[in-house]
Design an enzyme around this catalytic site. Structure first.
Site, PDB file in Angstrom:
ATOM      1  N   ASP A  65     -12.653   3.169  -2.891  1.00  7.75           N
ATOM      2  CA  ASP A  65     -11.297   3.175  -3.436  1.00  7.75           C
ATOM      3  C   ASP A  65     -10.768   1.744  -3.433  1.00  7.75           C
ATOM      4  O   ASP A  65     -10.429   1.195  -2.387  1.00  7.75           O
ATOM      5  CB  ASP A  65     -10.408   4.091  -2.580  1.00  7.75           C
ATOM      6  CG  ASP A  65      -9.056   4.365  -3.218  1.00  7.75           C
ATOM      7  OD1 ASP A  65      -8.589   3.525  -4.012  1.00  7.75           O
ATOM      8  OD2 ASP A  65      -8.456   5.414  -2.916  1.00  7.75           O
ATOM      9  N   SER A 109      -2.677  10.229  -2.799  1.00  9.18           N
ATOM     10  CA  SER A 109      -2.176   8.854  -2.874  1.00  9.18           C
ATOM     11  C   SER A 109      -0.807   8.764  -2.195  1.00  9.18           C
ATOM     12  O   SER A 109      -0.708   9.023  -0.997  1.00  9.18           O
ATOM     13  CB  SER A 109      -2.134   8.398  -4.337  1.00  9.18           C
ATOM     14  OG  SER A 109      -1.926   7.007  -4.430  1.00  9.18           O
ATOM     15  N   HIS A 141     -10.463   5.825  -6.278  1.00  7.76           N
ATOM     16  CA  HIS A 141      -9.204   6.510  -5.971  1.00  7.76           C
ATOM     17  C   HIS A 141      -9.124   7.895  -6.629  1.00  7.76           C
ATOM     18  O   HIS A 141      -8.437   8.783  -6.140  1.00  7.76           O
ATOM     19  CB  HIS A 141      -8.033   5.639  -6.429  1.00  7.76           C
ATOM     20  CG  HIS A 141      -6.714   6.046  -5.863  1.00  7.76           C
ATOM     21  ND1 HIS A 141      -6.469   6.162  -4.503  1.00  7.76           N
ATOM     22  CD2 HIS A 141      -5.530   6.372  -6.472  1.00  7.76           C
ATOM     23  CE1 HIS A 141      -5.217   6.527  -4.303  1.00  7.76           C
ATOM     24  NE2 HIS A 141      -4.632   6.667  -5.472  1.00  7.76           N
TER      25      HIS A 141
END
Length: 728
Positions: free
Chosen positions: A673, A598, A705
């Site tokens: 995601d 991320s 995600h």
């Protein structure tokens, strides 16, 4: 002579066993099949009598769930409040919520996730007095919530709000304009859920006769769509998930605050005498006065926060507290109203996060905590003793301790003594707290403590069986230290191979997240990534994590230095830390890699590109590759809008630096995601292709995600491990 032979044999066996101890290597399969899972207390609730607590227990044999009540002092089971074995309509339930008087319980079943925090499910009301069970709605609903008098339940369904009367059984719809991807009443939109951290946007007042709720008009918010590919043999055509997602600089939902009067059966919009052109309402909360609602309003830049008190009966509203910051003002759940409606508030206005006491008109009574350290959790206020309970990093920014202090800011007492991470769950009357303690070498331990002194009353649960099993593994110590980079002493941990030889050189693999206010260098027990890093150490790698500028718990100035330039100072710190570490004689400076997920994937991509003479390889999982692709609330909090700050967005986004790629790059993303869209990776891939740069990439179909489900995590970490072995 025979006895002597047996004696020698026993000695040889001891030596043989000791020589094989700590030789077992951690496998990826063990990490992801739960071999190192810790025991914990699930869904802990302190009963209102302050002497008992309840937990959710699962019986693997009968595959049933129950809510069991335990005595704080003896830790013995008092009773089972409810078991799914006794309810024909519910094979099992996965969560529970008490009414204020604990006469009724909402039981959750058939729950499925929508996004990170939001769910849909079937919910039942269980009456503890007559053991009756009532289905709240035939449809799957959201956020069912008891009224304070336990006679009603409000809930969300199809973007509208409903109220079920538990006495008459009648359900009334109280909003009527809800429509998918247009109007939402009482439930947050995607970006509020993700970035302000809540789903239920409605609140009951103390008299159970009014509901305050936020209405979201997201008609003008641009839509994002994701293909869902489905299952082979079942789905011939892919479907699409379409939802409103405001990217940086784009239109947000128009929000408004409303009050519904249950007696008059009518709603009214709250009108303020301050003109907000573009704003958020990140929190609403009724005070102890059933007529007075508090609401927090913040501007789009989130550097001005107003606390309003709204009198629902008189129709008047006033700002009692206004905070401003050159960067941003954090939103918390710490607002607490005392009996006289004075309130507790936390703020970074003196440079560190501290606790303040204001009267009901917003006049400062006193600053309760002070010092060059951050309060990291606020637990509550005990009206009997006038004590505030909180958690802080007074004992070092990588540690957490529990403290008590008088509301006047005197008589501070440290309630925990073990160095590491301590977190408290207090009984309803603040007689006891259950402390969860761990550090890098101690798995979680649960103890019952006296709130007045912190003294341990009893040990509830530990993970010594896990600790014992880990003794067979070749594990390395997680060494904590600091490294001076760009004028700052940055927190760092290092894991070396267990057979580390100072005279040898080892490849270095760096891990980080680096997002604003985050922390990865923490004196706490292993996560799954820690076990993976131990696995890599067993393969001959030194693994390091450095928390650079912009991370948390070292004061506001350290955290907010990255304002308007996300990815500049944090990346400089990772590159310069790598250079310094590469000067150490036992590290091979030609073999340094970095990875992250991320924000960490954004960072590892940037580090490889901007530090092309330092890093040999990088892995980026679900990375932001341009802040122009990410949502308004998060991105603009730190960057303002792309229209206002185009250079801040573009100069530090990896997609604009692909021409610098020299090392080996692995890019990974889940196709579903909803948070960091796969668009980030797809356009990064295209940029790399057009720059004629070679790289590797992997897309996990229909994964969000978190990229998990079935064997997905095992496959992901196997791929990353193999890539490291081949390229570092």
């Amino acid at each position: 002579m025979r006895e002597f032979k047996y004696f020698l044999l026993s000695i040889f066996l001891v030596i043989a066993l000791s020589s094989t101890a700590q030789t077992k290597e951690i496998s990826l399969e063990e990490i992801w099949n739960g071999a190192f899972r810790t025991e914990r207390l699930d869904v802990l609730h302190s009963m209102k009598n302050g002497q008992e607590y309840s937990v959710l227990n699962f019986d693997r044999v009968s595959k049933s769930t129950s809510i069991d009540v335990y005595d704080y002092k003896t830790l013995s089971k008092v009773k089972t409040l409810v078991s799914s074995l006794d309810i024909d309509a519910i094979p099992y339930f996965t969560d529970y919520t008490f009414s204020s008087d604990e006469s009724k319980i909402i039981l959750a079943t058939n729950v499925e996730s929508i996004f990170r925090r939001s769910t849909l499910g079937h919910f039942f009301v269980y009456d503890t007095e007559d053991a009756s069970v009532t289905l709240i709605a035939e449809d799957r609903i959201q956020e069912p919530t008891f009224s304070p008098d336990a006679t009603k339940v409000a809930f969300g369904l199809n973007n509208n709000l409903y109220v079920k009367d538990l006495v008459s059984g009648e359900t009334k719809q109280i909003t009527f304009d809800g429509e998918k991807n247009k109007i939402i009443n009482g439930i947050t939109d995607w970006v509020y859920e993700e970035e302000f951290g809540f789903v239920r946007a409605f609140e009951w007042n103390a008299d159970s006769d009014r509901i305050a709720y936020i209405r979201f008009d997201e008609t003008e918010v641009p839509e994002f769509s994701m293909d869902v590919y489905g299952q082979y043999g079942k789905d011939l055509y892919q479907t699409q998930q379409v939802f409103k997602y405001p990217k940086a600089g784009e239109k947000n939902a128009v929000v408004s605050l409303h009050l519904y009067d249950l007696e008059k059966e009518e709603a009214s919009e709250v009108v303020l005498d301050k003109a907000y052109s573009d704003f958020y309402i990140p929190r609403i909360k009724w005070t102890n006065d059933a007529d007075v609602l508090s609401a927090q309003y913040t501007n789009r830049h989130q550097n001005e926060l107003d606390l309003w008190m709204i009198n629902a009966r008189k129709g008047k509203a006033e700002i009692v507290l206004a905070e401003k910051d050159a960067a941003y003002v954090d939103i918390t759940d710490n607002l607490t109203f005392l009996k006289d409606n004075s309130f507790i508030w936390t703020s970074e206005k003196d440079g560190f996060n501290h606790i303040y006491h204001y009267d009901k008109k917003g006049k400062l009574i006193n600053q309760i905590t002070k010092g060059n350290w951050d309060v990291t959790n606020y637990y509550g206020f005990d009206e009997k003793t006038n004590r505030i309970y909180y958690q802080s990093v007074e004992n070092g920014s990588i540690n957490r301790d529990v403290y008590a202090i008088d509301v006047k800011g005197v008589k501070k007492t440290r309630l925990t003594s073990s160095t590491g991470t301590n977190n408290a769950s207090f009984s309803a009357d603040f007689t006891y707290f259950i402390n969860t303690f761990s550090n890098a070498s101690t798995p979680p331990e649960y103890t019952l403590n006296e709130a007045v002194s912190g003294k341990i009353v009893k040990r509830i649960k530990d993970n010594q069986s896990l600790a014992k099993s880990l003794e067979a593994y070749k594990l390395s110590e997680k060494e904590f230290s600091t490294i001076q980079v760009n004028g700052n002493d940055l927190n760092m941990w290092m894991i070396k191979p267990a057979d580390f030889d100072y005279n040898k050189q080892y490849p270095l693999f760096m891990y980080q997240y680096s997002g604003p206010g985050s922390q990865q260098v923490s004196n706490s027990w292993n996560s799954a990534n820690d076990y993976w890093h131990q696995h890599l150490a067993q393969q001959g790698y030194i693994v390091v994590c450095v928390d650079g500028r912009g991370t948390g718990f070292k004061g506001a100035a350290f955290k907010k230095v990255t304002q308007k330039e996300l990815g500049k100072y944090e990346v400089e710190d990772q590159i310069d830390a790598a250079k310094l570490l590469g000067e150490r004689p036992y590290i091979d400076a030609s073999r340094i890699g970095i990875w992250g997920w991320s924000y960490g994937g954004f960072m590892s991509s940037n580090a490889l590109l901007k530090g092309d003479d330092v890093f040999k390889m990088a892995i980026a999982v679900a990375p932001v590759t341009s802040w122009r692709f990410y949502d308004t609330i998060y991105t603009e909090r730190y960057m303002t809008t792309p229209q206002e700050n185009p250079s801040g967005y573009d100069e530090n986004s990896p997609i604009n630096h692909v021409d610098k790629l020299k090392g080996n790059y692995l890019l990974i993303h889940g196709s579903s995601d909803d948070n960091v869209h796969v668009q980030n990776t797809m356009l990064m891939v295209e940029a790399l292709v057009q720059a004629n740069k070679q790289f590797e990439w992997m897309i996990y179909p229909d994964k969000n995600h978190g990229i998990y489900g079935g064997n997905t995590r095992l496959h992901l970490y196997t791929k990353m491990t193999n890539y490291i072995k081949e390229n570092l």
